[in-house]
Write an enzyme that holds these catalytic residues in place. Structure first.
Site: not given
Ligand code: PAF
Length: 291
Positions: A39-40, A150, A179, A190
């Site tokens: 995602g990052h 995000g 994502v 997490r």
């Protein structure tokens, strides 16, 4: 692929930005707490296309964690993060120490009142003041032209947009769709806490949201009729909230008559997860005929 320059000192970071802007560069910025996942990396890749220089921050911000939250065990992996950041074309990684971000005597807090009141604001008192304050500080230090966040943290994104507008910060804010793993689980640092059995139960969050989205697409407009099957589909240890909210104001909605978002926060084991889907953001909502 070269490793990004690492800057730890806020004043040095600002000098870097000033020098880059002085050379005519547009600076794109992705703030993170590290433990970078796909995602990052997606945020970084999109940011790369929006600026001439790409800055990333890695800072596990203590002020956004409550006293019983996971600050101490929050995953940290600086070498791995820098490797991923390099692959995504990051020029500089700002990695400050807490003592430099919050020197003794600091007492100024940024609070976005209404948007921070509901949802996570109820269950994580002080969280969004911590987020807004650190994001404001990072914006002042890094001085980006554009910053990417995000949509998984939907309430956070709404708060950052509001703060930037309210405080006249000359920064474009770009939201990037969540994502997901191939099976639908929203990517999150997490997720690393989840055992295989917990991970299987965590999947009920995205499945419940997707089923609600399908019901909405099939014509269901009643919030209770969308929420109650979603609630029944969740296999979690503690449900903090499952709500259908106006996508702009985050106020709860009784009927799906304008763009909305269904948001969930729940514990699976000791891990608190959040997710959301947007409903009716497209033409699928039939608006009532004009009078
Ligand atoms: O979304 C996060 O990772 C954090 O809340 C942020 C925006 C980096 C602020 O600490």
């Amino acid at each position: 692929m070269s490793e990004p320059e690492i800057i730890r000192d806020p004043a040095e970071m600002t000098a870097w930005s000033r020098a880059a802007r002085g050379r005519g560069a547009r600076i794109a910025f992705v703030p993170t707490m590290g433990a970078l996942h796909e995602g990052h990396v997606t945020l970084l890749r999109q940011a790369r296309r929006r600026g001439d220089k790409l800055a990333l921050s890695i800072f596990v911000n203590p002020t956004q964690f409550g006293p019983h939250e996971d600050l101490a065990r929050y995953p940290r992996d600086l070498p791995g993060d820098l490797h991923k950041a390099a692959a995504a074309g990051t020029d500089v990684a700002f990695v400050p120490e807490a003592a430099d971000m919050y020197p003794p005597g600091h007492q100024t807090v940024v609070e976005v009142r209404e948007l921070a009141r509901g949802l996570d604001g109820v269950f994580r008192p002080g969280h969004f003041a911590g987020v807004a304050t650190v994001v404001a500080k990072l914006f002042n230090i890094v001085a980006p032209d554009v910053a990417l966040f995000g949509e998984k943290d939907f309430q956070q994104l709404a708060i950052v947009r509001r703060m930037v507008a309210d405080l006249s910060m000359p920064i474009e804010i770009v939201g990037v769709p969540t994502v997901r793993e191939p099976d639908g689980l929203a990517m999150s640092s997490r997720n690393a806490y989840l055992s295989p059995a917990e991970r299987a139960r965590a999947l009920t969050l995205s499945r419940a949201l997707f089923a609600a989205r399908d019901r909405a697409a099939a014509g269901e407009r009643d919030a209770a009729a969308l929420l109650s099957p979603a609630r029944a589909a969740l296999d979690v240890d503690r449900l903090d909230y499952l709500e259908l909210c106006d996508a702009a104001t985050l106020a709860p909605m009784a009927s799906l008559d304008r763009p909305a978002v269904m948001l969930v926060a729940a514990f699976v084991g000791r891990t608190r997860l959040i997710d959301n889907v947007q409903l009716g953001a497209t033409d699928e909502i039939q608006r009532p005929p004009a009078p």
